[in-house]
Write a protein that holds these residues in place. Structure first.
Motif, PDB file in Angstrom:
ATOM      1  N   SER A 137      -3.702  -3.252   2.816  1.00  0.00           N
ATOM      2  CA  SER A 137      -2.872  -2.524   3.767  1.00  0.00           C
ATOM      3  C   SER A 137      -2.936  -3.170   5.142  1.00  0.00           C
ATOM      4  O   SER A 137      -1.914  -3.329   5.828  1.00  0.00           O
ATOM      5  CB  SER A 137      -3.325  -1.067   3.852  1.00  0.00           C
ATOM      6  OG  SER A 137      -2.565  -0.359   4.806  1.00  0.00           O
ATOM      7  N   ASP A 169      -4.736   1.473   9.661  1.00  0.00           N
ATOM      8  CA  ASP A 169      -5.064   1.809   8.273  1.00  0.00           C
ATOM      9  C   ASP A 169      -6.293   2.696   8.195  1.00  0.00           C
ATOM     10  O   ASP A 169      -6.339   3.647   7.407  1.00  0.00           O
ATOM     11  CB  ASP A 169      -5.289   0.532   7.453  1.00  0.00           C
ATOM     12  CG  ASP A 169      -5.514   0.854   5.992  1.00  0.00           C
ATOM     13  OD1 ASP A 169      -4.549   1.282   5.322  1.00  0.00           O
ATOM     14  OD2 ASP A 169      -6.663   0.728   5.529  1.00  0.00           O
ATOM     15  N   ARG A 175      -0.144   6.342   3.812  1.00  0.00           N
ATOM     16  CA  ARG A 175       0.154   5.064   4.451  1.00  0.00           C
ATOM     17  C   ARG A 175      -0.031   5.205   5.958  1.00  0.00           C
ATOM     18  O   ARG A 175       0.128   6.302   6.502  1.00  0.00           O
ATOM     19  CB  ARG A 175       1.596   4.623   4.173  1.00  0.00           C
ATOM     20  CG  ARG A 175       1.880   4.316   2.717  1.00  0.00           C
ATOM     21  CD  ARG A 175       3.369   4.096   2.494  1.00  0.00           C
ATOM     22  NE  ARG A 175       3.852   2.882   3.143  1.00  0.00           N
ATOM     23  CZ  ARG A 175       3.811   1.675   2.594  1.00  0.00           C
ATOM     24  NH1 ARG A 175       3.304   1.534   1.384  1.00  0.00           N
ATOM     25  NH2 ARG A 175       4.264   0.618   3.234  1.00  0.00           N
TER      26      ARG A 175
END
Length: 724
Positions: A14, A160, A170
């Motif tokens: 991510s 993140d 997310r």
């Protein structure tokens, strides 16, 4: 916290994805992706995982380095940019630390475990170089590139981590702004605003000049990205015109955002309010935190400028641009492909001009940034070597004529003989409405009390940075109301009111200062051109209020060029003044700027931000040669005496224990923060009235002393015998 473990593979993928998106705007998406993928590779080490399991129930830090392995993995391909992995928690350091890294026997096992979790990372050890060749060939470009890549990495890492802590699937990243739509909204609301003021064409010559200037500037905004100059006289509508330029330019060239930087928080608050009215609350981010701490609990609450229109301070902008810590640096990648408006550009510190101008040069030539220099007092930067080869596009074809059309004041000089401060106070007290601006906080307190003693039946208002922002804002609102109501009012202020603050007095008294300050102060007199004649600007040199040391060079040049019949708002004389000032101060060769530039070339980010080591590696750093917009090294103190009902003590308590929405708490507390020079804050009788907010941090304190209803924190009124 969610109570759910954050998987390593999930986190680095991510982070890498976000870093790639952020860095794509300046052409190094793959480099940032690679750095993001490996930045936590060292967490696969057995000793790191074992320690994590032991400390997880307590929330303590693991305390074992996890950055070295990832930096080594990509060092051959990322080159100096691998420094960003080493610094993604503690900050960018020195390139020699990267060069000196060595593998350890346990690294092989650590990497095997990492590749088992993130198999795509195995390919990163070999292949072509990821860092652009131009970065190696041009050291100052490379230095800026590493800063921007570091920003993309740490912002992605923090976003993140924050998303996981909040239980989100997310990270939250705002969608790209539609600059065309924002431009349409701005223009529609601007027309409504002008209609309320008397119509787009205006009802006076001043309004007609403003309209013509705006139309000329936005037409030129369609030009190519680069550096533009707006020499807009006070009262010419610079706030709207500069924003109009920025939005037209951004829409034309698909820029990501507009960033407006001003020298004082008072202007930030004022301008942000105007822009919110025109663009909407959800569009404009106002960022001027007085206390941006590197504490782990607070970093996640720091602003990262993820908004289409940002209003900040030049201190925040440039201390971040030349800083090295993640909390400051994470916003920098937002400068790429942006329009940056530097309002009141004359206020940039002269000792730091060379690195500042060089950084702007690099941003405009390599990172897609457009810079607008806006000021009534345009410095002659093109006469400095660092900018001598740059093309700067003027937005005003005939500045001398424009200044002449908008001339609204006459200057009076009380320089020889010198009056006393008491004699100046008597003159001020005789006025119905007047503003006095002096050079120091102590002078402002002293003159305020002198005027208040003499002006019977007239409201006297004080302004300085010893008042918390909410107090200053209330004082400014009170001043404006009294002015609008044509009620008698006298104001005494430090320089904070002179650059861009929207007040309009018939008379302004200004203590002798450099020409740019005199001209800016004059912009508070007859600002709207409503007087039947010219406003008055009285320049005085009080015999018992010495010119501060930091102003002396500018004052010497001012006295040699300006005086009776030679006004500071003459653009030709101003250009002559700046040339003389830069030559006299030897700005091109000055030691501090030269040391900063040398350390930038050597990729010694620690020396740039904190100063070079005085006597070799490991020795004390020389802070005098560091990049710092404010040399006094300020300390923020939180005051609850301004509004005892606001619950300031409870919010400070939240920060101490680290519970609740810390970002919101910090934003709320900004209004109650007073910035004190460290030398003042650490004087024993002042320090005795301060309590640390967070143990181990010496930059944010709680004020336990009195708070004066007029002048705020008055350290001179505290007895030396005070204890707490």
């Amino acid at each position: 916290m969610t109570g759910r473990w954050h998987g390593l593979a999930e986190h680095v993928r991510s982070t890498a994805r976000l870093a790639r998106i952020f860095a794509a705007s300046f052409g190094v998406g793959e480099l940032a992706w690679s750095l993001g993928l490996v930045h936590d590779a060292g967490k696969c080490a057995s000793n790191w995982q074992d320690k994590l399991m032991r400390v997880a129930p307590t929330g303590a830090r693991v305390g074992i380095d996890h950055k070295r392995v990832g930096a080594l993995l990509v060092r051959e391909r990322a080159l100096a940019a691998a420094m960003t992995v080493l610094g993604h928690h503690g900050g960018l350091g020195q390139v020699r630390s990267l060069i000196g890294l060595e593998s350890q026997p346990e690294d092989t096992v650590t990497l095997q475990r990492f590749f088992a979790e993130v198999p795509e990372a195995r390919a990163l050890a070999t292949g072509s170089e990821l860092m652009p060749a131009a970065w190696s060939e041009s050291p100052l470009l490379g230095e800026m590139g590493i800063r921007m890549t570091f920003s993309a990495l740490v912002d992605a890492d923090h976003l993140d981590t924050a998303a996981h802590a909040q239980g989100l699937d997310r990270p939250r990243v705002a969608a790209s702004a539609d600059m065309g739509e924002l431009l349409r909204r701005f223009e529609a609301n601007r027309v409504l605003l002008l209609d309320r003021r008397g119509g787009p064409g205006g009802s006076s010559e001043v309004d007609a000049v403003r309209t013509a200037l705006y139309e000329d500037v936005v037409r030129l905004a369609l030009g190519e990205p680069g550096i533009y100059r707006l020499p807009a006289p006070t009262g010419s509508g610079k706030t709207l015109t500069s924003a109009g330029f920025a939005l037209h330019h951004a829409a034309q060239h698909r820029k990501s955002r507009v960033i407006v930087a001003v020298p004082f928080t008072t202007i930030t608050e004022q301008n942000a309010g105007v822009y919110r009215d025109l663009l909407g609350e959800e569009v404009v981010l106002e960022h001027h935190s007085n206390a941006e701490l590197d504490d782990r609990r607070l970093r996640l609450a720091a602003e990262n400028w993820d908004a289409p229109f940002v209003v900040t301070t030049t201190v925040q902008l440039f201390d971040s641009l030349f800083g090295r810590k993640p909390a400051r640096s994470r916003k920098l990648h937002r400068l790429a492909n942006a329009v940056v408006v530097l309002d009141e550009v004359q206020a940039l510190p002269v000792p730091l001009l060379v690195p500042i101008l060089d950084a702007l040069r690099v941003l405009t030539t390599h990172f897609g940034t457009t810079v607008l220099l806006a000021s009534a007092t345009q410095p002659s930067f093109e006469h400095l070597r660092v900018w001598e080869s740059l093309d700067i596009t003027p937005l005003v074809a005939a500045p001398v004529e424009l200044f002449a059309r908008l001339k609204r004041v006459r200057y009076e000089w009380q320089i020889d003989p010198k009056p006393t401060l008491e004699q100046v106070a008597e003159q001020i007290a005789e006025q119905r409405q007047a503003l006095a601006i002096v050079n120091t906080v102590a002078q402002a307190r002293r003159l305020f009390r002198m005027v208040a003693e003499r002006a019977k039946g007239v409201e006297v208002v004080h302004l300085s940075t010893r008042m918390c922002p909410l107090h200053r804002d209330a004082a400014l609102k009170r001043i404006r109301k009294l002015l609008d109501d044509r009620t008698p009012v006298l104001a005494v202020s430090t320089q904070l009111v002179e650059a861009g603050v929207d007040v309009d007095f018939p008379v302004v008294f200004r203590a002798l200062a450099p020409a740019e300050s005199l001209q800016q102060a004059a912009g508070r007199a007859n600002r709207e051109g409503r007087l039947p004649g010219l406003g008055r600007v009285v320049v005085f040199d009080a015999s018992d209020a010495a010119v501060p040391k930091f102003y002396r060079a500018g004052v010497d040049k001012t006295l040699g060029i300006f005086g009776p019949g030679r006004d500071p708002d003459d653009p030709v004389l101003l250009d002559k003044y700046y040339r003389a000032l830069y030559t006299g101060l030897n700005v091109d060769e000055a030691e501090r700027a030269a040391v900063i530039q040398t350390n930038r070339v050597e990729l010694d980010f620690e020396a740039v931000a904190d100063g070079p080591e005085r006597d070799g590696p490991g020795s004390k750093r020389d802070r005098r040669l560091a990049f710092r917009m404010i040399d006094e090294d300020p300390v923020s103190v939180i005051v609850d005496g301004y509004d005892p009902e606001a619950g300031v003590g409870e919010m400070v308590g939240q920060l101490r224990i680290g519970t609740g929405p810390l970002g919101g708490v910090l934003r709320e507390l900004r209004g109650y923060m007073v910035s004190l020079p460290r030398a003042v804050a650490e004087a024993p009788h002042v320090r005795a009235l301060c309590a640390p907010v967070i143990a181990g941090h010496n930059d944010l304190w709680e004020w336990k002393g009195d708070y004066d209803a007029h002048v705020g924190v008055d350290e001179e009124a505290i007895g030396e015998e005070t204890v707490w």
